[in-house]
Design a protein around this motif. Structure first.
Motif, short mmCIF file in Angstrom:
data_model
loop_
_atom_site.label_atom_id
_atom_site.label_comp_id
_atom_site.label_asym_id
_atom_site.label_seq_id
_atom_site.Cartn_x
_atom_site.Cartn_y
_atom_site.Cartn_z
N LEU A 182 -6.41 4.77 24.21
CA LEU A 182 -6.47 4.08 22.81
C LEU A 182 -7.88 4.80 21.99
CD1 LEU A 182 -5.41 0.72 23.80
CD2 LEU A 182 -4.51 1.92 21.95
N GLY A 183 -8.71 4.99 23.10
CA GLY A 183 -10.21 5.65 22.63
C GLY A 183 -9.89 7.10 21.81
N VAL A 184 -9.02 7.62 22.55
CA VAL A 184 -8.53 9.16 22.14
C VAL A 184 -7.91 9.10 20.70
CG1 VAL A 184 -7.27 11.20 22.58
CG2 VAL A 184 -8.56 10.34 24.27
N VAL A 185 -6.96 8.19 20.54
CA VAL A 185 -6.31 8.03 19.47
C VAL A 185 -7.17 7.42 18.31
CG1 VAL A 185 -4.56 6.25 18.18
CG2 VAL A 185 -3.92 7.37 20.33
N ALA A 186 -8.08 6.66 18.71
CA ALA A 186 -8.96 5.85 17.58
C ALA A 186 -9.80 7.04 17.13
CB ALA A 186 -9.82 4.88 18.22
N SER A 187 -10.20 8.23 17.72
CA SER A 187 -11.24 9.35 17.71
C SER A 187 -10.35 10.06 16.81
CB SER A 187 -11.65 9.87 18.77
OG SER A 187 -10.92 10.69 19.70
N GLU A 188 -9.30 10.25 17.15
CA GLU A 188 -8.15 11.26 16.25
C GLU A 188 -8.07 10.58 15.10
OE1 GLU A 188 -6.86 14.31 17.05
OE2 GLU A 188 -8.31 14.18 18.73
N LEU A 189 -8.05 9.30 14.84
CA LEU A 189 -7.82 8.86 13.50
C LEU A 189 -9.38 8.49 12.76
CD1 LEU A 189 -5.31 6.00 14.44
CD2 LEU A 189 -4.94 7.86 13.15
N GLY B 83 -15.75 3.23 26.24
CA GLY B 83 -16.80 2.47 27.18
C GLY B 83 -16.25 1.54 28.14
N GLN B 84 -15.04 0.91 27.68
CA GLN B 84 -14.32 -0.23 28.52
C GLN B 84 -13.52 0.64 29.63
OE1 GLN B 84 -14.40 -3.39 28.57
NE2 GLN B 84 -12.87 -3.55 30.20
N ALA B 85 -13.11 1.76 29.21
CA ALA B 85 -12.32 2.59 30.30
C ALA B 85 -13.36 3.15 31.26
CB ALA B 85 -11.88 3.84 29.73
N ALA B 86 -14.54 3.51 31.02
CA ALA B 86 -15.68 3.90 31.66
C ALA B 86 -16.24 2.75 32.74
CB ALA B 86 -16.96 4.33 31.03
N THR B 87 -16.10 1.52 32.15
CA THR B 87 -16.69 0.38 33.13
C THR B 87 -15.35 0.26 33.97
OG1 THR B 87 -17.65 -0.78 30.93
CG2 THR B 87 -16.91 -2.16 32.86
N SER C 92 -13.88 8.61 36.71
CA SER C 92 -13.21 9.51 35.81
C SER C 92 -13.64 10.42 34.96
CB SER C 92 -12.22 8.61 34.91
OG SER C 92 -11.46 9.54 34.01
N ALA C 93 -13.76 11.65 35.36
CA ALA C 93 -14.34 12.84 34.47
C ALA C 93 -13.66 12.65 33.14
CB ALA C 93 -14.29 13.99 35.32
N GLU C 94 -12.52 12.46 33.12
CA GLU C 94 -12.00 12.71 31.96
C GLU C 94 -12.43 11.42 30.86
OE1 GLU C 94 -7.43 12.52 29.87
OE2 GLU C 94 -7.77 11.95 31.88
N VAL C 95 -12.65 10.28 31.14
CA VAL C 95 -13.01 9.23 30.45
C VAL C 95 -14.63 9.58 30.03
CG1 VAL C 95 -14.01 6.70 30.60
CG2 VAL C 95 -11.75 7.22 31.42
N TRP C 96 -15.51 10.04 30.96
CA TRP C 96 -16.67 10.37 30.61
C TRP C 96 -16.68 11.70 29.47
CZ3 TRP C 96 -20.35 6.93 30.86
CH2 TRP C 96 -20.45 6.07 32.06
#
Length: 167
Positions: free
Chosen positions: A66-73, A84-88, A93-97
């Motif tokens: 959802l973060g990636v989608v939001a950034s694409e939009l 930030g929620q994903a990182a918490t 996850s290196a992908e999240v960071w």
């Protein structure tokens, strides 16, 4: 096909019984969401992630996507919130960071971007896309020597991907 206890009552084979299990359903939906994102189907990706979050509000991967989608939009604040929620939820996850670093660099928040990129780098992923993303982040933050190292890691991991070779 063999039948489980539930299948015994309803005449369902084991694989259908397994599909009714939330973890299996979430894994199937998450795989679908990643494919949708790879195909740049942002709306369906969002919908699939929301289905997952209805089953498990703590699913880090759905927050990531959802973060990636939001950034694409272009919704960078929303993207940062999801990431930030994903990182918490999944601080390993290196992908999240890396994605969090990318969004912060898009906001020109270089110090915060580098902090997230450093966390991703310390996790030492074997995913070339992550290293390429880190290269972009460090380059935007004017840390060109480190960016070059990141781009080289991407090339070393995926030498046949032309876009990594020509960074």
């Amino acid at each position: 096909a063999p039948q489980s206890r539930l299948g015994f009552f309803f005449g369902l084979p084991d694989y259908l019984d397994a599909l009714m299990q939330p973890d299996t359903q979430i894994a199937t939906l998450y795989s679908q969401a990643r494919e949708q994102l790879a195909d740049r189907k942002l709306g369906p990706t969002q919908q699939t992630c929301l289905k997952i979050l209805m089953l498990n509000k703590q699913h880090a991967g759905s927050h990531l996507l959802l973060g990636v989608v939001a950034s694409e939009l272009g919704k960078l604040k929303n993207a940062e919130d999801f990431l930030g929620q994903a990182a918490t939820l999944d601080s390993e996850s290196a992908e999240v960071w890396a994605q969090l670093a990318r969004v912060r660099s898009m906001q020109r928040r270089d110090k915060a971007a580098e902090e997230a990129a450093n966390k991703a780098r310390q996790l030492n992923s074997d995913d070339a896309f992550i290293w390429d993303t880190l290269g972009v982040v460090y380059s935007r933050c004017a840390n060109h020597l480190l960016a070059a190292d990141m781009f080289q890691r991407a090339v070393d991991l995926a030498p046949n991907v032309a876009s990594y070779t020509f960074n």
